[in-house]
Design a protein around this motif. Sequence first.
Motif, mmCIF file in Angstrom:
data_model
loop_
_atom_site.group_PDB
_atom_site.id
_atom_site.type_symbol
_atom_site.label_atom_id
_atom_site.label_comp_id
_atom_site.label_asym_id
_atom_site.label_seq_id
_atom_site.Cartn_x
_atom_site.Cartn_y
_atom_site.Cartn_z
ATOM 1 N N ALA A 121 0.842 -1.202 0.000
ATOM 2 C CA ALA A 121 0.000 0.000 0.000
ATOM 3 C C ALA A 121 0.875 1.249 0.000
ATOM 4 N N ARG A 122 1.895 1.226 0.865
ATOM 5 C CA ARG A 122 2.784 2.395 0.946
ATOM 6 C C ARG A 122 3.507 2.624 -0.369
ATOM 7 N N LEU A 123 4.037 1.523 -0.927
ATOM 8 C CA LEU A 123 4.819 1.622 -2.158
ATOM 9 C C LEU A 123 3.986 2.203 -3.302
ATOM 10 N N THR A 124 2.702 1.869 -3.313
ATOM 11 C CA THR A 124 1.843 2.330 -4.399
ATOM 12 C C THR A 124 1.131 3.629 -4.025
ATOM 13 N N GLY A 125 1.562 4.224 -2.885
ATOM 14 C CA GLY A 125 1.039 5.546 -2.523
ATOM 15 C C GLY A 125 -0.294 5.531 -1.829
ATOM 16 N N HIS A 126 -0.627 4.388 -1.181
ATOM 17 C CA HIS A 126 -1.882 4.314 -0.416
ATOM 18 C C HIS A 126 -1.538 4.166 1.048
ATOM 19 N N ARG A 127 -2.545 4.429 1.870
ATOM 20 C CA ARG A 127 -2.380 4.151 3.286
ATOM 21 C C ARG A 127 -2.632 2.678 3.513
ATOM 22 N N GLY A 128 -1.861 2.080 4.440
ATOM 23 C CA GLY A 128 -1.984 0.652 4.696
ATOM 24 C C GLY A 128 -3.303 0.289 5.335
#
Length: 289
Positions: free
Chosen positions: A282-289
């Motif tokens: 999630a972080r890598l793709t720019g989302h919150r976990g």
Amino acid sequence: MATTDRQATTLALAHALSAAERGLAVIPLSRTKLPALRSPHRDTPDPVPCHGECGRYGHGVYDASTDPDRIRELFAAAPWATGYGIACGLPPHYLIGVDLDTKTGTDASAALRELALRHLFTIPDTVVVLTPSGGRHLWLSGPPDVVVPNSAGRLAPGIDIRGAGGYLVGPGSRTDHGVYSTVPGTAHLAPAACPPSLLRLLLPPPRVPQSPVPPAAGDHGKGLVQFVLAAHEGQRNTRLFWAACRAYEDGIGPALVEPLVEAALNTGLTEREARATISSAARLTGHRG
Ligand SMILES: [Zn+2]
């Protein structure tokens, strides 16, 4: 706060020793509710598969003991401890903790009552611990031949289960948010046997899985889940990571978190590993976990 840390440690030790007398294995906890003793392997780059075989303290619940001398040693090694954790899943009680949260804005107690009505069980009289935030821990006792896994919000929102490898903050513990205490009249009860139909809800899905994928996630979501389910041991984590990244990139990440965790559990990853991997995706793709 009138209680100094030193008094808090002495009190926590006293409570821990009395829990141990009842057959409950304990570890010292810090004010943050985490094990007070840090891992002796924390500076090693790769996770060390040590559960205390190295002979040192700092292996979380694996340090837990009912032996008063060992408990005193553990607290002496952690003079900053202000509480204690009770390891779940160990003989003789095979403790299962039902953690009813109030912070999530949902009424977890009502959710449990609803589950009880729907699945025809009664919540037995048992030890109930009040948390400083107004939550409740019900202590139940499981059968020896069953491993109840930890889960968070799987039964219903706000209901977490502490099972094998988990621990409960013991009554008398002091944390940053206040003191844990037993509900009057329940302190001297033995943990009641977990009703069988509740126990069934706590057990993981069978090994041959049909992970429910929300309709919103569509065939693509199902495919990603299948991709994780088909992973061999050496590829479990990479496959999960890959699938979670695709899910987030394609906008179905949030809907697919639970099916992916479920699939990962079926391949043998722990819930913690699975959630950590999905959070990094999630972080890598720019989302919150
Ligand atoms: Zn070790």
